[in-house]
Structures are given as C-alpha cells and as structure tokens.
Write a protein that holds these residues in place. Structure first.
Motif, PDB file in Angstrom:
ATOM      1  N   HIS A 141       0.972  -1.213   0.000  1.00 13.16           N
ATOM      2  CA  HIS A 141      -0.404  -0.089   0.453  1.00 13.16           C
ATOM      3  C   HIS A 141       0.557   0.884  -0.073  1.00 13.16           C
ATOM      4  N   GLY A 142       1.978   1.024  -0.103  1.00 16.59           N
ATOM      5  CA  GLY A 142       2.807   1.995   0.123  1.00 16.59           C
ATOM      6  C   GLY A 142       2.941   3.208   1.747  1.00 16.59           C
ATOM      7  N   PRO A 143       4.287   3.971   1.809  1.00 14.07           N
ATOM      8  CA  PRO A 143       3.928   4.014   3.379  1.00 14.07           C
ATOM      9  C   PRO A 143       3.447   4.962   3.671  1.00 14.07           C
ATOM     10  N   GLN A 144       2.475   5.911   2.797  1.00 10.92           N
ATOM     11  CA  GLN A 144       1.445   6.542   3.186  1.00 10.92           C
ATOM     12  C   GLN A 144       0.209   5.751   3.298  1.00 10.92           C
ATOM     13  N   GLY A 145      -0.178   5.376   3.306  1.00 15.67           N
ATOM     14  CA  GLY A 145      -1.440   4.083   2.678  1.00 15.67           C
ATOM     15  C   GLY A 145      -1.907   3.628   4.833  1.00 15.67           C
ATOM     16  N   ALA A 146      -3.382   4.154   4.482  1.00 17.50           N
ATOM     17  CA  ALA A 146      -3.768   4.031   5.849  1.00 17.50           C
ATOM     18  C   ALA A 146      -3.899   2.246   5.810  1.00 17.50           C
ATOM     19  N   GLU A 147      -3.418   1.534   5.303  1.00 19.05           N
ATOM     20  CA  GLU A 147      -3.098  -0.102   5.533  1.00 19.05           C
ATOM     21  C   GLU A 147      -2.334  -0.438   6.903  1.00 19.05           C
ATOM     22  N   THR A 148      -0.737   0.950   6.399  1.00 14.40           N
ATOM     23  CA  THR A 148       1.106   0.546   6.513  1.00 14.40           C
ATOM     24  C   THR A 148       0.340   1.688   8.221  1.00 14.40           C
ATOM     25  N   ARG A 149      -0.296   1.949   8.121  1.00 15.57           N
ATOM     26  CA  ARG A 149      -0.569   2.920   9.444  1.00 15.57           C
ATOM     27  C   ARG A 149      -1.631   2.049  10.429  1.00 15.57           C
ATOM     28  N   ALA A 150      -2.191   1.500   9.490  1.00 18.29           N
ATOM     29  CA  ALA A 150      -3.182   0.666  10.684  1.00 18.29           C
ATOM     30  C   ALA A 150      -1.938  -0.874  11.364  1.00 18.29           C
ATOM     31  N   ALA A 151      -1.361  -0.672  10.329  1.00 15.85           N
ATOM     32  CA  ALA A 151       0.044  -1.573  10.357  1.00 15.85           C
ATOM     33  C   ALA A 151       0.979  -1.564  11.858  1.00 15.85           C
ATOM     34  N   MET A 152       1.337  -0.817  11.497  1.00 19.00           N
ATOM     35  CA  MET A 152       2.350   0.477  12.363  1.00 19.00           C
ATOM     36  C   MET A 152       1.040   0.304  13.840  1.00 19.00           C
ATOM     37  N   THR A 153      -0.100   0.348  13.606  1.00 22.74           N
ATOM     38  CA  THR A 153      -0.818   0.585  15.057  1.00 22.74           C
ATOM     39  C   THR A 153      -0.747  -0.942  16.017  1.00 22.74           C
ATOM     40  N   HIS A 154      -1.014  -1.532  14.881  1.00 22.75           N
ATOM     41  CA  HIS A 154      -1.654  -3.050  15.368  1.00 22.75           C
ATOM     42  C   HIS A 154       0.028  -3.814  16.296  1.00 22.75           C
ATOM     43  N   VAL A 155       1.268  -3.610  15.702  1.00 26.38           N
ATOM     44  CA  VAL A 155       2.090  -3.913  15.925  1.00 26.38           C
ATOM     45  C   VAL A 155       2.674  -2.933  17.471  1.00 26.38           C
ATOM     46  N   ASP A 156       2.324  -1.879  17.527  1.00 27.29           N
ATOM     47  CA  ASP A 156       1.883  -0.954  18.405  1.00 27.29           C
ATOM     48  C   ASP A 156       1.295  -1.575  20.005  1.00 27.29           C
ATOM     49  N   ALA A 157       0.045  -2.266  19.338  1.00 19.96           N
ATOM     50  CA  ALA A 157      -0.809  -2.404  20.277  1.00 19.96           C
ATOM     51  C   ALA A 157      -0.522  -3.788  20.764  1.00 19.96           C
ATOM     52  N   ALA A 158       0.925  -5.050  19.670  1.00 17.43           N
ATOM     53  CA  ALA A 158       1.329  -5.850  20.698  1.00 17.43           C
ATOM     54  C   ALA A 158       2.328  -5.502  21.694  1.00 17.43           C
ATOM     55  N   ILE A 159       3.505  -4.551  20.718  1.00 20.68           N
ATOM     56  CA  ILE A 159       4.347  -4.027  22.301  1.00 20.68           C
ATOM     57  C   ILE A 159       3.947  -2.921  23.671  1.00 20.68           C
ATOM     58  N   GLY A 160       2.471  -2.793  22.952  1.00 11.31           N
ATOM     59  CA  GLY A 160       1.956  -2.284  24.589  1.00 11.31           C
ATOM     60  C   GLY A 160       1.518  -3.359  25.667  1.00 11.31           C
ATOM     61  N   ARG A 161       1.262  -4.840  24.453  1.00 13.91           N
ATOM     62  CA  ARG A 161       0.983  -5.897  25.354  1.00 13.91           C
ATOM     63  C   ARG A 161       1.738  -6.757  25.727  1.00 13.91           C
ATOM     64  N   LEU A 162       2.915  -5.791  25.388  1.00 11.10           N
ATOM     65  CA  LEU A 162       4.253  -7.107  25.885  1.00 11.10           C
ATOM     66  C   LEU A 162       4.157  -6.216  27.296  1.00 11.10           C
ATOM     67  N   GLN A 163       4.777  -4.669  27.383  1.00 17.84           N
ATOM     68  CA  GLN A 163       4.952  -3.767  28.420  1.00 17.84           C
ATOM     69  C   GLN A 163       3.312  -4.713  29.497  1.00 17.84           C
ATOM     70  N   ARG A 164       2.700  -4.688  29.202  1.00 17.82           N
ATOM     71  CA  ARG A 164       1.569  -5.324  30.159  1.00 17.82           C
ATOM     72  C   ARG A 164       1.703  -6.304  31.145  1.00 17.82           C
TER      73      ARG A 164
END
Length: 392
Positions: free
Chosen positions: A189-212
């Motif tokens: 989808h390219g670096p500015q794609g909404a899907e790319t931002r969503a994937a980044m948010t998904h990984v960010d949430a997984a790291i947040g869960r790791l911290q918890r």
C-alpha cells in the motif's frame, strides 16, 4: 509472608520490519511514542543495501553487509556454483562469517531466546551436509522458533512471555522479537497508505501488551525497538526496463528492484561494461570495484560484478511492466531520508527523554554487548559510543 524475589532485568530486542522514524506519532503509535518520550529515540541509518536480511543481520552482528557476507536478499557465491541464496536459506555456509548477538550471549553464559529474527533459525557455526536437518557443530539460542508468518503479533508476544514465566535457571536474559506486518503493508500500500498506518498501530498494540504482561510478571525489561530500513513509494511511470538499455544476451540478473545486481554472460564482459557505463536517466551503474565508498559495499565476493542503483522511488525491472506498479519498495541509497529506520529504547538501563543524533545500525550490537556485560569486540564495524549517549 515470603519475600518476593527481585527479577534480573531482561533485554528484549524488538525488530519492526520496514518502520520509518516518521511512522512514530501519538495517534498511530501511542505505546512507542510514550516509550520514546520517556526513553531514548533516534533516526537510525541502515546499511547498504537497504534490504531486510542484510540489515537485520547487521543489527544482530555489528558488521555491515559487505563484511558479514549477507549482501542481499538474493545472492550467489562462486564457492557454491549452481546455488542461490534466498530468504529461505538456512545453510550456515552463507551465515558463518559474522557472529550474531544471541550466539555471543550464549558463549558468555547468558541464556537467550529468539522469537523470530532473520538468521536466528540458522545453526550458526555449523558445516557440512545436514543430517536430518542438523548441521554438525551448529548453535542456536537456547530457545528459538522457525519463522512462520501465520503466527500473529500477539502469539509472538505470548511466546516471549511464556519464556519469561520460567524459573530463573531457564529464563532467558536476552530475547529477540520480530514483526513483519508493517513491511508487508508498506510493500502493498506504500509508506503513506492507511493500511500501513493500521499495521503500525497493530504492532504498537502488541508491544503495549508485552509491557503489560511484563508488569504482571514483575519482570523489569530494557526494550530496544529497531527497524531494518524505511520504505519509498513506487509507481508504474517510474520503471527502468533493463532490456532497453543493455544488450540482450550480455547479462544475467541476480536481483532487481531499487537496485540491480548484474553479472555478465561469458565473453560479454566488455559489452556489458560499456553499456552500463553510459548515462542512464534515473539510474547509476558501477562495476563493483568502482561502487562509491560512501555505500561501503563491493569488496565481498558475493557482490555481483555490476551494481545499478535507481533514484528514490524508481524501480529497475528486467523489462517494461505488464501490470501496474504500486505500493512501496526499499533497497535504495542508505542515506535517503525515506530509507531511514526507527530506533526507540526504554527501560531501567536507559536515560529518559533523550533524542540522539542519527547513527548507523552497526552500533546496536555493541550497545547490546555493553548492556549484557559481554566484552567489546574490536573487529566490529559498530560505534560503541552510542552506549555512553543512551545508557544511564
């Protein structure tokens, strides 16, 4: 009431494939943004070529691709005629030149675990033909898993937490954790794609869960979050067709994309060299001995005879595309802003609220050695000074 035993901090190296520094924002990555604000962050310069396996291996080993021998996602070696290295190759022959951090840690008596990392399923140091898949003399981290894209981000976090639930004697002190979601979305989808931002948010949430989960365990942790490279947008009207600029039958392609690795066919060396020496719009080519010193690339025998490097956003293809070219790509000049990689570190070992100047990714391995108490290795390419700037 029995006293609660204090756990030794664990060092967790987290790789987010294809994560650019500008993907970091409170709206998209609340966990990572908080870790950066409360810890250490920087824009990290990858090594050339800005591909996945060369750079994650550089991060793991502290030496650039030209020295480690992992000079591309696809390559050849004259010592193995008829073979081609791909991202599925686990034969230690291709990997043994540079020692990854999990092997250095194990040799220092520090138990390690790898929840995916390019090269981590290789029996490092092994040799010969495999006997039922086992290479003689090969070594892994004490715990490791072979890459499987079907294992999602949360399952990967679960595996790390399960390792850390163990008694101290079998609990790892160093762990790697790898996510490929952002790179996959960026390519499609390219670096500015909404899907790319969503994937980044998904990984960010997984790291947040790791911290918890770490907090629930009472497990202190130093988190080092890195990326291998960035991503640039590509398009159909920015494609260079090689069959239109060099003579048919004079060359053999090893890899194409943002750069092309090219060998000549027997007897066609001069014709190919002459064709590539001519000016080409949006692409520059060199024989390997003339590759610019700033790329720090071209001395390894696995580097092809000629390298052609496209301008950012352009794609080198064997021929003109027959379908639309969309999405994103990486592999360009390692100094290009679009190729820069994310770096965030947070934990008891790190300073707070520090934004560092850009540094090369060869510095991560020496940083990890310092954190784990492993003696420095003067043969590495990394700058050990990053530790003084980042650590308490």
């Amino acid at each position: 009431m029995a006293a609660v035993k204090t756990r030794t901090p664990v060092t967790i190296l987290i790789g987010i494939d294809g994560a650019r520094p500008d993907y970091l924002s409170p709206a998209v990555t609340p966990t990572l943004s908080r870790l950066a604000a409360d810890g250490v962050s920087a824009s990290m310069q990858p090594s050339f070529p800005t591909k996945t396996f060369p750079n994650f291996w550089t991060i793991a080993t502290g030496v650039r691709p030209d020295k480690s021998g992992i000079v591309g996602n696809k390559m050849e070696d004259a010592a193995r005629p008829g073979e081609t290295f791909t991202m599925e190759t686990t034969d230690p022959f291709w990997w043994n030149t540079a020692k990854p951090i999990w092997i250095a840690a194990e040799q220092a008596g520090i138990r390690s675990a790898t929840m995916f990392w390019p090269g981590s399923e290789v029996a490092w140091g092994g040799s010969g033909k495999p006997d039922h898949g086992v290479y003689a003399g090969g070594a892994h981290a004490s715990d490791w898993q072979a890459f499987n894209q079907a294992i999602d981000a949360n399952q990967r976090v679960d595996a790390v937490i399960d390792w850390l639930r163990r008694p101290a004697a079998t609990r790892p002190r160093f762990v790697t954790l790898y996510f490929d979601d952002v790179d996959a979305a960026g390519h499609e989808h390219g670096p500015q794609g909404a899907e790319t931002r969503a994937a980044m948010t998904h990984v960010d949430a997984a790291i947040g869960r790791l911290q918890r989960e770490l907090a629930t365990l009472g497990q202190p942790a130093d988190l080092i979050v890195v990326a291998d490279h960035g991503m640039a947008a590509i398009a159909t009207d920015r494609v260079i067709a090689l069959d239109r600029v060099i003579p048919t039958g004079s060359y053999r392609l090893i890899e194409t994309g943002p750069y092309a690795a090219i060998d000549s066919t027997p007897g066609q060396e001069r014709a190919l060299a002459a064709a590539l020496a001519r000016p080409h719009p949006h692409m520059q080519c060199w024989p390997k001995a003339a590759i610019p010193a700033r790329l720090r690339y071209g001395t390894n025998p696995r580097v092809a005879a000629f390298l052609c490097l496209a301008e950012i956003g352009w794609t080198i293809a064997p021929s003109a595309p027959t379908r639309p070219v969309t999405g994103g790509a990486h592999g360009y000049d390692d100094a290009a802003p679009e190729m820069q990689a994310m770096f965030v570190a947070n934990g008891p070992a790190f300073r707070t609220g520090v934004k560092l100047p850009s540094f090369r990714n060869t510095a991560i391995h020496p940083l990890l050695r310092r954190m784990l108490g492993i003696a420095p290795d003067p043969t590495l390419d990394g700058d050990a000074g990053i530790g003084a700037a980042a650590l308490r």
